[in-house]
Design a protein around this motif. Sequence first.
Motif, short mmCIF file in Angstrom:
data_model
loop_
_atom_site.label_atom_id
_atom_site.label_comp_id
_atom_site.label_asym_id
_atom_site.label_seq_id
_atom_site.Cartn_x
_atom_site.Cartn_y
_atom_site.Cartn_z
N ASN A 65 0.28 -0.06 -5.28
CA ASN A 65 -0.84 -0.30 -4.36
C ASN A 65 -1.48 -1.66 -4.60
O ASN A 65 -2.67 -1.85 -4.37
CB ASN A 65 -1.90 0.80 -4.53
N THR B 245 0.87 -1.17 0.00
CA THR B 245 0.00 0.00 0.00
C THR B 245 0.91 1.21 0.00
O THR B 245 1.81 1.29 0.84
CB THR B 245 -0.91 0.00 1.24
N ASN B 246 0.69 2.13 -0.94
CA ASN B 246 1.58 3.29 -1.11
C ASN B 246 3.04 2.87 -1.22
O ASN B 246 3.93 3.55 -0.69
CB ASN B 246 1.43 4.28 0.05
#
Lengths: 657, 196
Positions: free
Chosen positions: A166, A116-117
């Motif tokens: 992501n 994520t990110n």
Amino acid sequence: MKHLSHQLLLMAGAMSMFTVACKPGKVNNALSGDAAQRVYVAPGKYDELYMFASGGFSGQVAAYGIPSGRLLKVIPVFSQNPENGYGYSEETKPMLNTSHGFVPWDDSHHPELSKTNGEDDGRWLFINGNNTPRIARISLSTFKTEEIIELPNVGGNHASPFCTENTEYVVGNTRFSVPLDDEPDVPIDSYKKTFKGAVSFIKVDKNSGNMNLAFQLIVPGFNYDLAHAGKGPSHDWVFFSSYNTEQAYSLLEVNASQRDKDFIMAVNWKKAEELIAQGKGKKIPAKYAHNKWNDKTHSATSTIETGTVTLDIKDFPGLVYYMPCPKSPHGADVDPTGEYIAASGKLAAVIPVFSFKKMLDAIDKKQYDGNIDGTPVLKYEAVLAGEVQKPGLGPLHTEFDDQGYAYTSMFVSSEIVKWKVSTREIIDRIPTYYSIGHLSIPGGDSKKPYGKYVVALNKITKDRYLPTGPELAQSAQLIDITGNKMKLLLDFPTIGEPHYAQIIPADKIVKQQVKFYKLEENHHPYATKAEKDARVVRKGNRVDVYMTAIRSHLAPDNIEGIKIGDEVYVHVTNLEQDWDVPHGFAIKGSNNAELLVMPGETVTLKWTPDRIGITPFYCTDFCSALHQEMSGYFRVSAAGSSVPLVFRLGENPVKEQ
Amino acid sequence: MKTTTTQSSRIFIAISAILLSGAYFLPLWRILLEAPQYPEGLELKIWLTGLSGNIAQINGLNHYIGMKFIVEADFWEFKLMPYIYGVIVLLGFITAYFNSTKLLWIWVICLVLFAIVGLTDFYLWEYAYGHNLDPRAAIKVPGMTYQPPLFGYKQLLNFLAGSFPDIGGILAGTGGVIAVAVLFYKHRGRTKQTKQ
């Protein structure tokens, strides 16, 4: 005479001293002085990090604690595991289904933590099956394989399953290009015309993690080795390394090593996604299995899919560019900023580092150096940020720390080389024992590396451990990277081949652990949620045993009326609702493995009795003080016998009213 | 209700009643079990209205020694207690409202009686569970009974059993102590002052 012999002796002595002095000293093994302290995790204490290492030819994934190197669990993925019944129980058999039918083994190479990110989020671990091309998704709250998707049009899914920033997609690409599945029967020497690469983009649902083969890009028939998605500025791109751009199909060892440069293939996945959304994709027939595990029914289902959507890159300019890369590149590794791509030509004398900014510039200015089937090849000098000079022999893979340094594994010279990303200057090197393949730094392929350690994943151990005959363990070596000089801390054997590993701080995983399954949420069609419901049901020659297990008995434990020719399905529900109270189940002479049944779970063992007589069964997991008593008997009678079907359990003095 | 006291004693009585009413939302007592295999411990929480905690696990273990299954429905107390206790708490608020020494005496006596009867009842249940063991139990240790302590720790085979008041119980106890203190310091003092 005596004098002469003295002189000779003296000379011999001097000679031997001279030879010893002349032998170049071995490189200092750089063992850290406080190594024992650094890797000691006191009994009862937890490790700082989890390391998920592939088992290579074992087909599984192993979880280790770092820095102790303790093996925590082997997670069965692509191979049957008689130890817990994975691939043997009726519920798990569909997980190993493919378009070829049941395949009990694979070669698992690259574990990839979901992101994520651009940071490891600890939700799932993906891993590729190389041999029969597949990608698996493992839940890191249950440490169970939850999904396996097969990839069509591919031979050897090696450049896989790297994920985008992501986890929008995980990718796959072929190591052995093959003709597409709908035109399979071609002469091998028509390779250049008929063999293709197929880059698979598997969409990952951000809530459930469910995978779906979104589309495949049809690319030239090279061998694609590895990949990494961009991040930050390079978010929209994935970089694949390719070798055998000679397109050899025999004696690759020689014929695929002729060109001075092969390619890093840069794919704009965002653009591909747009083209697919615009309906530009072409649907072609394909056959592949998609297997899903359900935590509520405690069962897997396998569906055979029948088509895939493709984009031939020839028809869509701007989708793909090639960057020339010296001599059969292996890794294609993107640094934490997303600006630099280190590509290691395994037969090359330098490590080229490409600049993403320069790549975009070169595309803008059309700085091309020819094309491959219409796809532009960018000029090497135009996209190059710089080269790491004389890094060592056989550079393979690069990972990054949190201080701006890169670490590259050297297979042939068996070492790790530390260099500065911004200047490409070599800072330090440390030997590995022996023949390192991949290496792993916690978060080392993410946007925010955790650093602190690098783990060398070695193919050869020879004299490193007590010998175990001709077949030896492979190994992992833990190296401290907090200082300027790398320091060896620990050396431990692994399961199978620790091909690659990903390492993540333990707190990201620990907090989401499932301890047991809730009985009230068990929707297995053959679940038995209370002992009073335990029973045996016959339908023709199929016998279903609804069995319960609780410390310390199986119910029912006397079953008569089974006949030769019956197929007996024993559905064992573990009624315990507490952590770490599994029960096991095994039947004498069953041509099958055992079962391990976790609390609240239902698992089925299929048994075909082969002889008349009394057959014992028992709990195989030492569950309690009266575990040895946790057993029972089947009575098997002749086919057509009139013995009635009966089942019972002795009366328990203490029970719920 | 001639004798009136200071405003502060009224406040203290009200606080005491509020603390006591906390037992409606919080557990009164807890029994803890620790063993080598249960480092995290097992817990049985006793509320005014029922039981919670690792009842299934505790029953699962107790069956080896032949102890009767602990089932909430077997306890008549949980049906009656909320009402009796409710009356007592209500009496506390009434006492605070009228702020009378006589009422305070009645209230404190009620509280003490409730505590004595409650703890005795608790002890009797513990005795019953700990002693009435099925003779066919798998594990029989000659002379061994399994009555948990009323208060404090006690080793029962591999389990260390502990018995302590829980938050609701501690709040109620504190309320009781405050009530007694008000009675002895404020009201008695007040009576003396009136005499002077």
